[in-house]
Design a protein around this motif. Structure first.
Motif, PDB file in Angstrom:
ATOM      1  N   HIS A   1       4.153  10.722  -6.053  1.00 49.98           N
ATOM      2  CA  HIS A   1       5.147  11.298  -6.800  1.00 49.98           C
ATOM      3  C   HIS A   1       4.832  11.596  -8.423  1.00 49.98           C
ATOM      4  O   HIS A   1       5.290  12.606  -8.835  1.00 49.98           O
ATOM      5  N   GLY A   2       3.735  10.906  -8.698  1.00 46.37           N
ATOM      6  CA  GLY A   2       3.320  11.063 -10.012  1.00 46.37           C
ATOM      7  C   GLY A   2       2.555  12.557  -9.968  1.00 46.37           C
ATOM      8  O   GLY A   2       2.524  13.190 -11.264  1.00 46.37           O
ATOM      9  N   VAL A   3       1.755  12.706  -9.424  1.00 47.17           N
ATOM     10  CA  VAL A   3       0.796  14.188  -9.113  1.00 47.17           C
ATOM     11  C   VAL A   3       1.438  15.304  -8.489  1.00 47.17           C
ATOM     12  O   VAL A   3       0.893  16.515  -8.962  1.00 47.17           O
ATOM     13  N   LEU A   4       2.263  15.270  -7.641  1.00 45.37           N
ATOM     14  CA  LEU A   4       2.984  16.446  -7.064  1.00 45.37           C
ATOM     15  C   LEU A   4       3.228  17.758  -8.007  1.00 45.37           C
ATOM     16  O   LEU A   4       3.164  18.686  -7.977  1.00 45.37           O
TER      17      LEU A   4
ATOM     18  N   GLN B   1      15.693   1.731  -0.420  1.00 45.47           N
ATOM     19  CA  GLN B   1      14.337   0.932  -0.818  1.00 45.47           C
ATOM     20  C   GLN B   1      13.478   2.050  -1.499  1.00 45.47           C
ATOM     21  O   GLN B   1      13.235   1.612  -2.626  1.00 45.47           O
ATOM     22  N   VAL B   2      13.138   2.873  -0.668  1.00 44.79           N
ATOM     23  CA  VAL B   2      12.163   4.080  -1.071  1.00 44.79           C
ATOM     24  C   VAL B   2      12.791   4.699  -2.442  1.00 44.79           C
ATOM     25  O   VAL B   2      12.144   5.166  -3.422  1.00 44.79           O
ATOM     26  N   VAL B   3      14.104   5.197  -2.382  1.00 45.20           N
ATOM     27  CA  VAL B   3      14.912   5.899  -3.434  1.00 45.20           C
ATOM     28  C   VAL B   3      14.772   5.121  -4.763  1.00 45.20           C
ATOM     29  O   VAL B   3      14.419   5.657  -5.762  1.00 45.20           O
ATOM     30  N   LYS B   4      15.215   3.700  -4.532  1.00 46.19           N
ATOM     31  CA  LYS B   4      15.210   2.667  -5.688  1.00 46.19           C
ATOM     32  C   LYS B   4      13.810   2.818  -6.308  1.00 46.19           C
ATOM     33  O   LYS B   4      13.614   3.026  -7.587  1.00 46.19           O
ATOM     34  N   PHE B   5      12.791   2.673  -5.475  1.00 45.37           N
ATOM     35  CA  PHE B   5      11.494   2.691  -5.869  1.00 45.37           C
ATOM     36  C   PHE B   5      11.251   3.806  -6.690  1.00 45.37           C
ATOM     37  O   PHE B   5      10.403   3.637  -7.839  1.00 45.37           O
TER      38      PHE B   5
ATOM     39  N   PHE C   1       0.842  -1.326  -0.106  1.00 44.17           N
ATOM     40  CA  PHE C   1       0.007  -0.059   0.233  1.00 44.17           C
ATOM     41  C   PHE C   1       0.934   1.302   0.039  1.00 44.17           C
ATOM     42  O   PHE C   1       0.586   2.211  -0.781  1.00 44.17           O
ATOM     43  N   SER C   2       1.739   1.286   0.630  1.00 41.37           N
ATOM     44  CA  SER C   2       2.868   2.394   0.846  1.00 41.37           C
ATOM     45  C   SER C   2       3.528   2.768  -0.449  1.00 41.37           C
ATOM     46  O   SER C   2       3.759   3.827  -0.842  1.00 41.37           O
ATOM     47  N   GLU C   3       3.949   1.545  -1.139  1.00 45.88           N
ATOM     48  CA  GLU C   3       4.582   1.982  -2.404  1.00 45.88           C
ATOM     49  C   GLU C   3       3.542   2.518  -3.396  1.00 45.88           C
ATOM     50  O   GLU C   3       3.833   3.277  -4.261  1.00 45.88           O
ATOM     51  N   LYS C   4       2.558   1.983  -3.502  1.00 45.83           N
ATOM     52  CA  LYS C   4       1.576   2.643  -4.405  1.00 45.83           C
ATOM     53  C   LYS C   4       0.968   4.162  -4.107  1.00 45.83           C
ATOM     54  O   LYS C   4       0.969   4.768  -4.984  1.00 45.83           O
TER      55      LYS C   4
END
Length: 102
Positions: free
Chosen positions: A16-19, A94-98, A7-10
């Motif tokens: 990230h896409g809409v900001l 992990q978050v940065v790579k995502f 859920f967090s990744e989604k």
């Protein structure tokens, strides 16, 4: 856990896409709707996650003061993120790579 991570990744991908779109056009209703969806998805992820330090601190403070938990969490979050960065740097990597993949 795997459920909260999913859920967090989604939610991160949606934000990230809409900001950038919202920064350019704050009145973009479609982008703001995606941001609301991200908020809901993140809430599902948080519900599946074990309660963490931010929640424990907010509960302790708000039980003694008439402060809104969301406002208090906003103030405490940078300090907790800094602590987590030193104690769990792999999660931030992990978050940065995502984010690089999205």
């Amino acid at each position: 856990n795997a459920i909260s991570d999913c859920f967090s990744e989604k939610a991160i991908a949606l934000v990230h896409g809409v900001l950038p779109v919202i920064q350019k056009d704050p009145d973009n209703v479609e982008a703001r709707g995606h941001l609301q969806t991200a908020s809901l998805v993140l809430a599902y992820g948080a519900a599946a996650a074990p309660l963490g330090p931010i929640y424990a601190l907010c509960e302790a403070f708000t039980s003694k003061m008439s402060t809104y938990k969301g406002s208090l969490a906003t103030v405490l979050l940078p300090q907790l993120m800094e602590y987590n960065l030193t104690s769990s740097p792999a999660r931030y990597v992990q978050v940065v790579k995502f984010l690089e993949r999205t």
